[in-house]
Design a protein around this motif. Structure first.
Motif, PDB file in Angstrom:
ATOM      1  N   GLY A  89      47.930  45.445  35.219  1.00  0.00           N
ATOM      2  CA  GLY A  89      47.682  44.743  36.466  1.00  0.00           C
ATOM      3  C   GLY A  89      47.754  45.632  37.686  1.00  0.00           C
ATOM      4  O   GLY A  89      47.660  45.171  38.807  1.00  0.00           O
ATOM      5  N   GLY A 116      39.893  43.258  31.497  1.00  0.00           N
ATOM      6  CA  GLY A 116      39.761  43.139  32.947  1.00  0.00           C
ATOM      7  C   GLY A 116      38.649  42.228  33.432  1.00  0.00           C
ATOM      8  O   GLY A 116      38.397  42.159  34.618  1.00  0.00           O
ATOM      9  N   ASN A 136      34.382  42.302  36.170  1.00  0.00           N
ATOM     10  CA  ASN A 136      34.489  43.207  37.318  1.00  0.00           C
ATOM     11  C   ASN A 136      35.394  44.398  37.047  1.00  0.00           C
ATOM     12  O   ASN A 136      35.560  45.257  37.894  1.00  0.00           O
ATOM     13  N   ALA A 170      38.745  44.215  36.570  1.00  0.00           N
ATOM     14  CA  ALA A 170      39.977  44.076  37.333  1.00  0.00           C
ATOM     15  C   ALA A 170      41.085  44.841  36.639  1.00  0.00           C
ATOM     16  O   ALA A 170      41.017  45.028  35.438  1.00  0.00           O
ATOM     17  N   PRO A 171      42.176  45.277  37.258  1.00  0.00           N
ATOM     18  CA  PRO A 171      42.498  44.976  38.638  1.00  0.00           C
ATOM     19  C   PRO A 171      41.765  45.846  39.631  1.00  0.00           C
ATOM     20  O   PRO A 171      41.753  47.070  39.516  1.00  0.00           O
ATOM     21  N   ASN A 172      41.107  45.216  40.575  1.00  0.00           N
ATOM     22  CA  ASN A 172      40.523  45.939  41.681  1.00  0.00           C
ATOM     23  C   ASN A 172      39.540  47.013  41.229  1.00  0.00           C
ATOM     24  O   ASN A 172      39.487  48.084  41.779  1.00  0.00           O
TER      25      ASN A 172
END
Lengths: 311, 444
Positions: free
Chosen positions: A165, A250, A253, A255-257
């Motif tokens: 995360g 994830g 996209n 993820a995270p970020n």
């Protein structure tokens, strides 16, 4: 010159040999053509067309490729995605070469449990990457995960972090998960390579007074180098084709970020979640990934040919 | 070069050339077949009449509710004995890809659930769908225009499907947990913060959350931020070019998501959708953002008493009252390649009747759009009633997903960047505007 002076009889037998060979190769060639060659060529062709949904509208030239590099946010995501692929590859290859070789050496020392150990270490390789991804997401879960529970129960709670995360740790963790899954292959390949080293060489080395480390550096390493090269190649291809694992861990996209955003996920977003010209831009992206792989493979094989001269 | 080498090279070149030609022609050949089929599809007189038994396949993205849908369609078969209907559900993440392949090939459905608004345009443009008119499906003229817009071609204005349900978004809460701590559904921002603080002190996670499901992020943004950016008034101004996303209201809609972070699960960046749901259904979290389609799942997972409230606007919000964001879930359209055109049209006509609307409410717990029908579940009725009064259309989904990059994609990244990447709300809003500026032109 020999061919033009061949007798009629000689040409006929050469022809019939070729004909039989062709007949036997034909089924495999058809399958290869239909499932590998045709999609490959089609993808490259489709990248030069402009699409609306599933029908091609016009010839786009390099337009789709230009879109890849100019359309925001895909152009910025492209560079970070490829970078993540490269980082993933470097991490994977270091871990897999190192631990694969260590495990293979350890495996050689065991006679009794060898088959059983080989089976266990190769077992995760059989699992679908999607399952592996979801499984590790659960294992490392910060609220119900067993790792969290175990660390807190033993008082090592401050060692825990939500590794999947955090942008800083997600990619490293993912590559470790992937190495966990595929460690069986390097182990088996190195084991096979080590088995081909005749015992006379070891005896000669011992007589010459080599220590274990010297034996490793001067005898084992050069003889497993070809295997390492093959593994590097396979790992590079797998790292650039990576999709299932980051998707499961994830989401689309990465993820995270966007820490897990890789070329495969970007391709998926371009091809299937955009509108209209998804097939065009997606095919262009796939072609680009293919070119990167081709370039690396060629470079590696060329380097191997050079290296063989002076290793 | 030996003769054999030349022969081999020639064979390779010829086969590659053949493949290239076939790759080109298959892509353009498919399109010409589709466009001619689509244009005349509605006028084609099919040999199949309703006298011979027919089974229509309907594709959709709700595999968990396939048996419910089959029960629903059994009601159609009861009054149309020769037409059986089979619903096949595919996971929603891959549905559009599956559908595109099915519509362009020969193994597609007779009827497909179509995405609303921008999502169905490519299928219309490739001629895969049959246009419906009030001559072929008279019932659609009774549908309100904003509902029909979800099945409309942005190029021709023609309708290509019969809408079947709307979805409402909002905050759902576990009434038992709220009752335990003497909390009521908050109607103001202060009450919301108060409830969160009480729950947090009691060791309950106030609101469950996750950041990995890309599709859910724009919905979360609407749920928390619609009243902050002002809902319908912002939307009409934006579409007319009078405001931009870099203006204060939209920037604030990202700020509010940062403001609630203290009340979300610790390390929520490591949670995914199943994790978020489990936290809520297991009682570890008291609230969760979501939509009416999840009600059945939550109830089955153990949340016996489910409540709903629209997110109250915070201080400085553009709207002074909460808003319930809604969107048309989808519509049912006919595959132009289906060999059962007249049977399919009969089914579509039935979808404009109150029987269908009521079945949508009772069998699959959705909010029907057939005029004169209402949801039957009391909670869904309550939500629907609030939505009728304080309504907001899902901005990205309805109006801004028609180009690339889609607004949903941009907002999805923006929400993740703000909540897990430390990006400022201003930068997040700017990134959405920058992406849209590349293709979106306001209608001034």
């Amino acid at each position: 010159m020999l061919q033009s002076t061949a007798t009629m009889h000689g040409v006929t037998t050469r022809w019939s040999r070729h004909a039989w060979a062709a007949i036997f190769i034909l089924p495999a060639a058809l399958i290869y053509g239909a499932f590998i060659f045709y999609p490959l060529v089609a993808t490259v062709v489709w990248g030069f067309l402009e699409w609306n949904g599933t029908s091609a509208v016009s010839f786009a030239g390099f337009g789709n490729f230009r879109t890849l590099f100019t359309l925001y946010p895909f152009n910025t995501q492209l560079f970070s995605a490829v970078l993540h692929n490269i980082v993933f590859f470097l991490l994977s290859i270091i871990v897999q070469l190192l631990f694969g070789l260590i495990l293979a050496v350890l495996l050689r020392a065991r006679a009794k449990s060898r088959v059983f150990l080989q089976a266990i270490y190769t077992l995760p390789f059989m699992m679908s990457p999607i399952i592996v991804g979801y499984l590790w997401n659960l294992i490392l879960n910060p609220i119900f995960g067993p790792v969290y529970e175990a660390l807190h129960a033993t008082g090592l709670g401050n060692l825990y972090a939500p590794w999947l995360g955090q942008s800083s740790t997600a990619l490293v963790t993912l590559s470790l998960i992937s190495s966990w899954q595929s460690i069986g292959l390097p182990m088996l390949l190195f084991y096979a390579a080590l088995s081909t080293i005749p015992s006379e060489i070891y005896e000669a080395a011992k007589m010459d007074g080599c220590t274990g480390l010297q034996t490793f550096r001067w005898i084992i390493l050069p003889l497993v180098a070809p295997t390492a090269a093959v593994l590097t190649l396979l790992t590079f291809v797998a790292s650039f084709n990576l999709f299932d694992l980051p998707y499961a861990v994830g989401g689309v996209n990465g993820a995270p970020n966007g820490a897990l955003d890789v070329a495969g996920l970007l391709f998926y977003r371009l091809a299937f979640t955009g509108t209209g010209n998804g097939l065009g831009v997606g095919s262009a992206m796939a072609t680009m990934i293919g070119l990167i792989l081709l370039a690396f493979t060629t470079a590696l094989l060329w380097y191997r040919r050079l290296a063989e001269r002076w290793v | 070069m030996t003769r054999n080498h030349i022969r081999t090279m020639a064979a390779v070149i010829v086969s590659v050339g053949a493949l290239v030609v076939s790759a080109c022609s298959s892509s353009t050949g498919a399109s010409s077949a589709n466009t001619s089929g689509g244009a005349t599809g509605s006028q084609q007189s099919q040999a199949s009449s309703t006298d011979t038994p027919v089974t229509l396949t309907v594709w959709g993205w709700l595999p968990d509710q396939a048996s419910a849908f089959n029960g629903l369609f059994a009601k159609f078969t009861a009054t149309h004995p020769n037409i059986k209907v089979q619903y096949q559900g595919y996971p929603v993440q891959n549905y559009q890809t599956q559908l595109n392949a099915g519509l362009s090939g020969s193994n597609g459905p007779d009827i497909a659930t179509l995405q609303a608004y921008g999502g169905l345009q490519p299928n219309i443009d490739s001629g895969s769908l049959v246009a419906i008119t009030d001559k072929t499906v008279p019932g659609i003229s009774a549908f309100p225009t904003p509902i029909l817009d979800a099945a409309r071609s942005t190029k021709s204005g023609g309708i290509y499907g019969v809408p079947y349900a709307v979805q409402d978004l909002g905050v759902f809460y576990n009434e038992d947990i709220f009752a335990k701590y003497n909390l009521k559904a908050p109607t103001t921002w202060d009450e919301f913060i108060q409830a969160c603080e009480t729950l947090k002190k009691a060791g309950v996670i106030p609101m469950s959350w996750e950041s990995k499901d890309a599709n859910a992020q724009p919905r979360k943004h609407e749920t928390m931020g619609a009243a902050v950016y002002g809902g319908p008034s912002f939307t009409s101004d934006f579409l007319a070019g009078k405001t931009k996303m870099t203006d204060k209201p939209f920037v604030d809609s990202f700020q509010v998501m940062k403001d609630i972070m203290p009340y979300l699960p610790p390390d929520f960046a490591a949670l995914d959708d199943p994790g978020e749901q489990t936290l809520f259904t297991s009682g570890k979290a008291a609230m969760v953002t979501g939509g009416v389609w999840q009600i059945d799942t939550w109830r089955q997972a153990g949340v016996k008493n489910l409540g709903f409230f629209p997110m109250p606007p915070g201080p400085g919000a553009a709207s002074d009252h909460p808003l319930v964001t809604f969107y048309v879930d989808g519509s049912f359209g006919i595959n132009s390649k289906s060999p059962h055109q007249s049977a399919a049209l009969e089914l579509l006509n039935w979808m404009t009747t109150k029987d269908f609307g009521n079945a949508i409410a009772t069998d699959v717990s959705m909010i029907p759009v057939v005029p004169g029908t209402k949801p039957t579940d009391p909670l869904v009725q309550e939500i629907n009633a609030i939505q009728q009064k304080e309504s907001n259309t899902f901005l990205c989904y309805a109006y801004l997903n028609g180009g690339s990059p889609t607004c949903s994609d941009l907002v999805s990244h923006a929400v993740q960047d703000v909540m897990t990447g430390g990006m400022s709300p201003a930068d997040a809003a700017a990134s959405v505007q920058k992406g849209l500026d590349q293709w979106f032109a306001p209608k001034k």
